[in-house]
Design a protein around this motif. Sequence first.
Motif, PDB file in Angstrom:
ATOM      1  N   LYS A  54       0.837  -1.198   0.000  1.00  0.00           N
ATOM      2  CA  LYS A  54       0.000   0.000   0.000  1.00  0.00           C
ATOM      3  C   LYS A  54       0.874   1.252   0.000  1.00  0.00           C
ATOM      4  CE  LYS A  54      -4.306   0.713   2.497  1.00  0.00           C
ATOM      5  NZ  LYS A  54      -4.983   0.243   3.705  1.00  0.00           N
ATOM      6  N   TYR A  55       1.901   1.221   0.816  1.00  0.00           N
ATOM      7  CA  TYR A  55       2.830   2.355   0.940  1.00  0.00           C
ATOM      8  C   TYR A  55       3.541   2.620  -0.389  1.00  0.00           C
ATOM      9  CZ  TYR A  55       7.219   4.672   2.332  1.00  0.00           C
ATOM     10  OH  TYR A  55       8.294   5.506   2.421  1.00  0.00           O
ATOM     11  N   ALA A  56       4.087   1.555  -0.987  1.00  0.00           N
ATOM     12  CA  ALA A  56       4.857   1.723  -2.232  1.00  0.00           C
ATOM     13  C   ALA A  56       3.962   2.201  -3.372  1.00  0.00           C
ATOM     14  CB  ALA A  56       5.548   0.417  -2.601  1.00  0.00           C
ATOM     15  N   GLY A  57       2.708   1.748  -3.363  1.00  0.00           N
ATOM     16  CA  GLY A  57       1.797   2.143  -4.439  1.00  0.00           C
ATOM     17  C   GLY A  57       1.046   3.419  -4.115  1.00  0.00           C
ATOM     18  N   ASN A  58       1.398   4.037  -2.994  1.00  0.00           N
ATOM     19  CA  ASN A  58       0.714   5.251  -2.542  1.00  0.00           C
ATOM     20  C   ASN A  58      -0.807   5.046  -2.553  1.00  0.00           C
ATOM     21  OD1 ASN A  58       0.715   7.802  -1.550  1.00  0.00           O
ATOM     22  ND2 ASN A  58       0.926   8.844  -3.517  1.00  0.00           N
ATOM     23  N   GLY A  59      -1.196   3.858  -2.067  1.00  0.00           N
ATOM     24  CA  GLY A  59      -2.618   3.540  -1.982  1.00  0.00           C
ATOM     25  C   GLY A  59      -3.103   2.590  -3.074  1.00  0.00           C
ATOM     26  N   ASP A  60      -2.407   2.548  -4.198  1.00  0.00           N
ATOM     27  CA  ASP A  60      -2.796   1.662  -5.309  1.00  0.00           C
ATOM     28  C   ASP A  60      -2.036   0.338  -5.144  1.00  0.00           C
ATOM     29  OD1 ASP A  60      -2.948   0.263  -7.690  1.00  0.00           O
ATOM     30  OD2 ASP A  60      -2.878   2.057  -8.954  1.00  0.00           O
ATOM     31  N   ILE A  61      -2.745  -0.695  -4.696  1.00  0.00           N
ATOM     32  CA  ILE A  61      -2.025  -1.921  -4.338  1.00  0.00           C
ATOM     33  C   ILE A  61      -1.482  -2.670  -5.558  1.00  0.00           C
ATOM     34  CG2 ILE A  61      -3.231  -2.149  -2.146  1.00  0.00           C
ATOM     35  CD1 ILE A  61      -4.834  -4.410  -3.273  1.00  0.00           C
ATOM     36  N   TYR A  62      -2.167  -2.575  -6.691  1.00  0.00           N
ATOM     37  CA  TYR A  62      -1.635  -3.238  -7.898  1.00  0.00           C
ATOM     38  C   TYR A  62      -0.331  -2.565  -8.317  1.00  0.00           C
ATOM     39  CZ  TYR A  62      -5.549  -6.332  -8.279  1.00  0.00           C
ATOM     40  OH  TYR A  62      -6.438  -7.336  -8.007  1.00  0.00           O
ATOM     41  N   ARG A  63      -0.307  -1.259  -8.215  1.00  0.00           N
ATOM     42  CA  ARG A  63       0.897  -0.501  -8.551  1.00  0.00           C
ATOM     43  C   ARG A  63       2.036  -0.845  -7.583  1.00  0.00           C
ATOM     44  NH1 ARG A  63       2.305   5.543  -8.438  1.00  0.00           N
ATOM     45  NH2 ARG A  63       3.751   5.620 -10.181  1.00  0.00           N
ATOM     46  N   GLY A  64       1.700  -0.904  -6.295  1.00  0.00           N
ATOM     47  CA  GLY A  64       2.704  -1.226  -5.276  1.00  0.00           C
ATOM     48  C   GLY A  64       3.311  -2.602  -5.540  1.00  0.00           C
ATOM     49  N   ALA A  65       2.447  -3.588  -5.801  1.00  0.00           N
ATOM     50  CA  ALA A  65       2.935  -4.948  -6.039  1.00  0.00           C
ATOM     51  C   ALA A  65       3.808  -4.991  -7.294  1.00  0.00           C
ATOM     52  CB  ALA A  65       1.754  -5.907  -6.169  1.00  0.00           C
ATOM     53  N   ARG A  66       3.391  -4.302  -8.341  1.00  0.00           N
ATOM     54  CA  ARG A  66       4.192  -4.288  -9.591  1.00  0.00           C
ATOM     55  C   ARG A  66       5.552  -3.631  -9.366  1.00  0.00           C
ATOM     56  NH1 ARG A  66      -0.640  -2.654 -12.112  1.00  0.00           N
ATOM     57  NH2 ARG A  66       0.126  -0.519 -12.239  1.00  0.00           N
ATOM     58  N   LEU A  67       5.552  -2.554  -8.600  1.00  0.00           N
ATOM     59  CA  LEU A  67       6.821  -1.865  -8.324  1.00  0.00           C
ATOM     60  C   LEU A  67       7.811  -2.788  -7.620  1.00  0.00           C
ATOM     61  CD1 LEU A  67       5.741   1.692  -7.177  1.00  0.00           C
ATOM     62  CD2 LEU A  67       7.499   1.183  -8.877  1.00  0.00           C
ATOM     63  N   PHE A  68       7.324  -3.526  -6.611  1.00  0.00           N
ATOM     64  CA  PHE A  68       8.224  -4.429  -5.890  1.00  0.00           C
ATOM     65  C   PHE A  68       8.742  -5.535  -6.818  1.00  0.00           C
ATOM     66  CE2 PHE A  68       6.250  -2.887  -1.779  1.00  0.00           C
ATOM     67  CZ  PHE A  68       7.430  -2.306  -1.311  1.00  0.00           C
ATOM     68  N   VAL A  69       7.857  -6.082  -7.648  1.00  0.00           N
ATOM     69  CA  VAL A  69       8.307  -7.145  -8.553  1.00  0.00           C
ATOM     70  C   VAL A  69       9.375  -6.590  -9.504  1.00  0.00           C
ATOM     71  CG1 VAL A  69       7.633  -8.645 -10.485  1.00  0.00           C
ATOM     72  CG2 VAL A  69       6.207  -8.526  -8.438  1.00  0.00           C
ATOM     73  N   LYS A  70       9.142  -5.408 -10.030  1.00  0.00           N
ATOM     74  CA  LYS A  70      10.106  -4.833 -10.979  1.00  0.00           C
ATOM     75  C   LYS A  70      11.451  -4.579 -10.304  1.00  0.00           C
ATOM     76  CE  LYS A  70       6.993  -3.064 -14.404  1.00  0.00           C
ATOM     77  NZ  LYS A  70       6.131  -1.971 -14.845  1.00  0.00           N
ATOM     78  N   MET A  71      11.409  -4.014  -9.103  1.00  0.00           N
ATOM     79  CA  MET A  71      12.673  -3.732  -8.395  1.00  0.00           C
ATOM     80  C   MET A  71      13.420  -5.019  -8.087  1.00  0.00           C
ATOM     81  SD  MET A  71      12.587  -0.677  -5.649  1.00  0.00           S
ATOM     82  CE  MET A  71      11.493  -1.362  -4.445  1.00  0.00           C
ATOM     83  N   VAL A  72      12.711  -5.980  -7.509  1.00  0.00           N
ATOM     84  CA  VAL A  72      13.382  -7.215  -7.087  1.00  0.00           C
ATOM     85  C   VAL A  72      13.904  -7.970  -8.308  1.00  0.00           C
ATOM     86  CG1 VAL A  72      13.072  -9.442  -5.937  1.00  0.00           C
ATOM     87  CG2 VAL A  72      12.123  -7.379  -4.910  1.00  0.00           C
ATOM     88  N   ARG A  73      13.094  -8.044  -9.369  1.00  0.00           N
ATOM     89  CA  ARG A  73      13.539  -8.754 -10.584  1.00  0.00           C
ATOM     90  C   ARG A  73      14.781  -8.107 -11.172  1.00  0.00           C
ATOM     91  NH1 ARG A  73       9.318 -12.451 -13.114  1.00  0.00           N
ATOM     92  NH2 ARG A  73      11.114 -13.222 -14.242  1.00  0.00           N
TER      93      ARG A  73
END
Length: 311
Positions: A54-73
């Motif tokens: 939630k924090y990473a996506g600034n409230g948008d959980i799909y965005r937050g999850a995608r951001l983490f996957v992109k960073m980690v990958r």
Amino acid sequence: MYVSTKEILNKASKEFYAVPAFNINNLEFLMKIIEGAVEKNAPVIIETSEGAIKYAGNGDIYRGARLFVKMVREFAETVNIPIALHLDHGKHMEFIAAAIRAGYSSVMIDASHEPFKENLKITKEVVKWAHASGISVEAELGQLAGIEDNVSAEKNVLIDPEEAKIFVEETGVDFLAPAIGTSHGAFKFKGEAKLDFERLKRVKELTGIPLVLHGASSVPEKYVKLAEEFEANLGGAKGVPAEEIKKCVKLGINKVNTDTDLRIAFVAGLRKHLKENPKEFDPRKYFKEGMNFVKEVVMDRLEFLGAAGKA
Ligand code: G3H
Ligand code: 13P
Ligand code: ZN
């Protein structure tokens, strides 16, 4: 390499060591976890809570999850150690869906606050759903004292090994987190640490799958003292000593969740740096000491859990 959590944990279970799963909320912790794991030539699991997404996506959980996957990958694909990304304490279906859709390696369904039968039913459903996408699943049985991402348990309700056997057989879950006396956060025990090793041993015998220790931070005195030297108030902080965790690893724990230790190490370095450098306002500089302490914690855990050299 970006790999499945199952691959990492099945190997750890067969060879009797544990892999730390570190919680992150941002780029800085991730950088240092990967750096430490590469230096130790170790597999590592990165995990994010619902709150982190939630924090990473600034409230948008799909965005937050995608951001983490992109960073980690991005990190995983450029280094030669196994790295997995896991959803920690998934309690809401929308977070589990977001993690699966974004490409997490595994998810946790935490219905441990529900009665046994309901926990089993919910977990079974998630397993069916996640396995269809090739994603492995962790579940929890029993309850940890303290706060688990918005759900509080008044007191410890430890796992029942016989129930664990039925639970694993009926749900087909890949990894199980047994409540054996730990709790989340920096204030785990009033006196000595008390863990139920016999119960843990029995759960491993009856289930045979990789087991997960939650609330496993050691709350190292070194960082608590340093933080307090620079005006933190952490009176009474107490974690699970490394020796106790090592006993758990011998009895079948293969994933060791760690969040609090990274937070305390980071804040100690941050407080120290800001106090000693009152003119500093560049985050790349004032984050540095905290980030280096995060790396120290990571390397220490990889070593004592037996993951070093296992990449
Ligand atoms: O078990 C919980 C983790 O420490 C995550 O905590 O909800 O503050 O991100 P959080
Ligand atoms: P700590 O608070 O002991 O670091 O536990 C973290 C955890 O269990 C995350 O799921
Ligand atoms: Zn946890």
